[in-house]
Scaffold this motif. Structure first.
Motif, PDB file in Angstrom:
ATOM      1  N   PHE A  68       7.830 -17.745 -16.038  1.00 41.05           N
ATOM      2  CA  PHE A  68       7.394 -17.090 -17.513  1.00 41.05           C
ATOM      3  C   PHE A  68       8.660 -17.991 -18.730  1.00 41.05           C
ATOM      4  N   ALA A  69       9.717 -17.787 -17.503  1.00 37.77           N
ATOM      5  CA  ALA A  69      10.948 -18.621 -18.355  1.00 37.77           C
ATOM      6  C   ALA A  69      10.769 -19.663 -19.031  1.00 37.77           C
ATOM      7  N   GLY A  70      10.446 -20.778 -17.336  1.00 34.30           N
ATOM      8  CA  GLY A  70       9.867 -22.291 -17.359  1.00 34.30           C
ATOM      9  C   GLY A  70       8.970 -22.349 -17.971  1.00 34.30           C
ATOM     10  N   TYR A  71       7.968 -21.969 -18.461  1.00 33.37           N
ATOM     11  CA  TYR A  71       6.306 -21.790 -19.621  1.00 33.37           C
ATOM     12  C   TYR A  71       6.820 -21.524 -20.730  1.00 33.37           C
ATOM     13  N   ILE A  72       7.915 -20.391 -20.910  1.00 33.55           N
ATOM     14  CA  ILE A  72       7.556 -20.099 -22.377  1.00 33.55           C
ATOM     15  C   ILE A  72       8.961 -21.556 -23.201  1.00 33.55           C
ATOM     16  N   LYS A 270      24.247 -23.778 -18.111  1.00 32.88           N
ATOM     17  CA  LYS A 270      23.603 -23.011 -17.265  1.00 32.88           C
ATOM     18  C   LYS A 270      23.020 -24.091 -16.146  1.00 32.88           C
ATOM     19  N   LEU A 271      23.188 -24.814 -15.805  1.00 37.26           N
ATOM     20  CA  LEU A 271      22.615 -25.896 -15.061  1.00 37.26           C
ATOM     21  C   LEU A 271      24.272 -26.360 -14.643  1.00 37.26           C
ATOM     22  N   VAL A 272      25.444 -26.740 -16.353  1.00 41.85           N
ATOM     23  CA  VAL A 272      26.420 -27.137 -15.300  1.00 41.85           C
ATOM     24  C   VAL A 272      27.414 -26.301 -14.212  1.00 41.85           C
ATOM     25  N   LEU A 273      27.193 -24.470 -15.004  1.00 44.10           N
ATOM     26  CA  LEU A 273      27.662 -23.786 -13.590  1.00 44.10           C
ATOM     27  C   LEU A 273      27.303 -23.606 -12.960  1.00 44.10           C
ATOM     28  N   SER A 287      21.845 -15.385 -14.295  1.00 43.50           N
ATOM     29  CA  SER A 287      20.124 -15.215 -13.844  1.00 43.50           C
ATOM     30  C   SER A 287      19.233 -15.317 -14.349  1.00 43.50           C
ATOM     31  N   ILE A 288      17.468 -15.112 -13.975  1.00 42.15           N
ATOM     32  CA  ILE A 288      16.549 -15.275 -14.873  1.00 42.15           C
ATOM     33  C   ILE A 288      16.291 -14.536 -15.686  1.00 42.15           C
ATOM     34  N   PRO A 289      16.611 -13.386 -15.373  1.00 43.53           N
ATOM     35  CA  PRO A 289      16.378 -12.154 -16.102  1.00 43.53           C
ATOM     36  C   PRO A 289      16.665 -12.799 -17.862  1.00 43.53           C
ATOM     37  N   VAL A 290      18.271 -13.051 -17.699  1.00 41.23           N
ATOM     38  CA  VAL A 290      18.858 -13.035 -18.860  1.00 41.23           C
ATOM     39  C   VAL A 290      18.921 -14.580 -19.765  1.00 41.23           C
ATOM     40  N   SER A 291      17.776 -15.678 -18.681  1.00 35.09           N
ATOM     41  CA  SER A 291      17.916 -16.362 -19.061  1.00 35.09           C
ATOM     42  C   SER A 291      16.610 -16.362 -20.167  1.00 35.09           C
ATOM     43  N   LEU A 292      15.488 -15.655 -19.501  1.00 40.03           N
ATOM     44  CA  LEU A 292      13.996 -15.121 -20.012  1.00 40.03           C
ATOM     45  C   LEU A 292      14.292 -14.013 -21.806  1.00 40.03           C
ATOM     46  N   VAL A 294      17.487 -14.285 -23.216  1.00 37.98           N
ATOM     47  CA  VAL A 294      17.798 -15.265 -24.227  1.00 37.98           C
ATOM     48  C   VAL A 294      17.094 -16.290 -24.833  1.00 37.98           C
ATOM     49  N   ILE A 295      16.353 -16.837 -24.303  1.00 32.59           N
ATOM     50  CA  ILE A 295      15.063 -18.099 -24.781  1.00 32.59           C
ATOM     51  C   ILE A 295      14.044 -17.340 -25.724  1.00 32.59           C
ATOM     52  N   CYS A 296      13.990 -15.970 -25.476  1.00 31.94           N
ATOM     53  CA  CYS A 296      13.013 -14.884 -26.332  1.00 31.94           C
ATOM     54  C   CYS A 296      13.554 -14.580 -27.550  1.00 31.94           C
ATOM     55  N   SER A 297      14.541 -14.301 -27.334  1.00 33.67           N
ATOM     56  CA  SER A 297      15.589 -13.332 -28.352  1.00 33.67           C
ATOM     57  C   SER A 297      15.831 -15.398 -29.395  1.00 33.67           C
ATOM     58  N   VAL A 298      15.541 -15.848 -29.286  1.00 35.04           N
ATOM     59  CA  VAL A 298      15.731 -17.191 -29.557  1.00 35.04           C
ATOM     60  C   VAL A 298      15.372 -17.053 -31.072  1.00 35.04           C
ATOM     61  N   LEU A 299      13.416 -17.533 -30.147  1.00 32.44           N
ATOM     62  CA  LEU A 299      12.694 -17.774 -30.772  1.00 32.44           C
ATOM     63  C   LEU A 299      12.341 -17.178 -31.759  1.00 32.44           C
ATOM     64  N   ILE A 300      12.554 -15.425 -31.071  1.00 35.87           N
ATOM     65  CA  ILE A 300      11.692 -14.623 -32.093  1.00 35.87           C
ATOM     66  C   ILE A 300      12.434 -14.787 -33.423  1.00 35.87           C
ATOM     67  N   VAL A 301      14.246 -14.881 -33.516  1.00 35.10           N
ATOM     68  CA  VAL A 301      15.413 -14.731 -34.500  1.00 35.10           C
ATOM     69  C   VAL A 301      14.823 -16.068 -35.325  1.00 35.10           C
ATOM     70  N   THR A 302      14.172 -16.782 -34.545  1.00 36.49           N
ATOM     71  CA  THR A 302      13.925 -17.946 -35.150  1.00 36.49           C
ATOM     72  C   THR A 302      12.831 -18.576 -35.981  1.00 36.49           C
ATOM     73  N   THR A 303      11.764 -17.615 -35.333  1.00 36.60           N
ATOM     74  CA  THR A 303      10.387 -17.614 -36.067  1.00 36.60           C
ATOM     75  C   THR A 303      10.500 -16.553 -37.608  1.00 36.60           C
ATOM     76  N   ILE A 304      11.808 -15.788 -37.343  1.00 36.92           N
ATOM     77  CA  ILE A 304      11.434 -14.407 -38.636  1.00 36.92           C
ATOM     78  C   ILE A 304      12.255 -15.770 -39.423  1.00 36.92           C
ATOM     79  N   THR A 305      14.031 -16.540 -39.077  1.00 35.66           N
ATOM     80  CA  THR A 305      14.430 -16.708 -40.636  1.00 35.66           C
ATOM     81  C   THR A 305      13.833 -18.260 -41.222  1.00 35.66           C
ATOM     82  N   SER A 306      12.978 -18.681 -40.335  1.00 36.10           N
ATOM     83  CA  SER A 306      12.135 -20.095 -40.791  1.00 36.10           C
ATOM     84  C   SER A 306      11.107 -19.062 -41.605  1.00 36.10           C
TER      85      SER A 306
END
Length: 333
Positions: A68-72, A270-273, A287-292, A294-306
């Protein structure tokens, strides 16, 4: 996640069947309506969700979360790619009834190219763990570059053909108009390409550049080739319908580049770490839950502000137009 040869074969056959069904549905050139695009976009997203749920049931939470993280992430990067597709369609003046055929073949070429990139990436990672440093640095650089391009705010951007495409045009020649969905025609006794073939090649080869961002990004979320492949496949297969569904909405996502830069930068870190951890350095890993999250939050905020920024800009332009059209006060002599 252990994946048997049988499961690989079944997955490839299943995806091929879906691509064949998509080709069958869009085989007749026609203008795609918002309703049609919306229905099929929902179908592709539902299929991806069902696949992810299947991974959860049979493989556990880890592979499902990685998928799901990769797909999103891949879907988000694909939406950004649609801007370039719009430029390509405009550059070659593709008739609206042929655009879905162009996108279908272009996405198929993109899937083949990405499969090659995935196989190469998996082989490199398996033998050289230090490549994570390169992937991470590249993603961080790409994130910075995206921000620079977004700040440049080039409204008059135009697609420029790459050298490979120009060489093909010089070698084979190009017809002066479209001939339905034909890719080659006879013209003055010579076999030449049609603009339809040229635009398909433009979309397919342009995706090579897109893969330079997306493949390292998803390898930053999972090193499982099966998940990398399926996430890319599902993200790409719904791209054609998404192109017609979003339409003018793409122009309103003015902050998308900023959001993608944050996501790519985050995955780069994340890759460097991860690379440091593999080298024996005691550093925290994301971790993957944290990554997922962050990704979803950034996309939601970006869409709203856009959407808010686009609305304010439209209101300002409307007010300026109204002021310009207002009658000027007459000056008495």
């Amino acid at each position: 996640m252990e994946v048997s040869v049988t499961l690989w074969v079944l997955t490839v056959v299943g995806l091929a069947a879906l691509i064949g069904a998509d080709f069958f549905i869009g085989r007749k050139p026609h203008d795609v309506s918002i309703k049609e695009a919306g229905i099929w976009t929902a179908v592709w997203i539902a299929l991806a969700a069902l696949f992810g749920i299947g991974l959860f049931v049979f493989g556990g939470g880890q592979p499902a979360g990685e998928f799901f993280a990769g797909y999103i992430t891949e879907k988000s990067l694909s939406v950004d790619n649609l801007f370039v597709f719009i430029l390509i369609m405009a550059k070659f003046a593709v008739p609206t009834q042929y655009q879905q055929r162009v996108l279908l073949i272009g996405v198929l070429v993109a899937l083949i190219l990405r499969t090659i990139f995935i196989a190469a990436g998996a082989a490199i990672i398996a033998n050289f763990s230090w490549v994570f440093y390169i992937f991470g640095a590249f993603l961080i650089y790409t994130a910075w570059k995206l921000i620079q391009e977004a700040r440049a705010d080039e409204d008059d951007e135009e697609f420029e053909e790459n050298k490979l495409l120009k060489a093909a045009e010089r070698r084979f020649g190009v017809a002066d108009r479209y001939h339905g969905t034909k890719l080659w025609i006879e013209e003055n006794g010579k076999r030449v390409m049609t603009p339809m073939l040229v635009v398909m090649l433009a979309i397919g080869t342009t995706d090579v550049l897109f893969a330079l961002d997306s493949i390292p990004a998803i390898f930053g979320l999972t090193q499982d080739p099966y998940i990398v492949f399926t996430a890319n496949a599902f993200a790409l297969m719904g791209l054609r319908q998404l192109y017609f569904l979003l339409g003018g909405l793409l122009r309103k996502l003015v902050h998308l580049s900023y959001g993608l830069s944050v996501i790519l930068g985050f995955i780069g870190i994340k890759l460097v770490l991860h690379a440091l951890h593999e080298s024996g350095v005691h550093v925290p890993e994301i971790s993957i839950p944290v990554s997922l999250g962050v990704i979803c939050s950034v996309l939601i905020v970006t869409t709203i502000t856009s959407l808010r920024a686009s609305k304010k800009q439209a209101e300002a332009e409307a007010a300026a137009t109204k002021d310009d059209d207002a009658p000027k006060d007459s000056v008495e002599a």
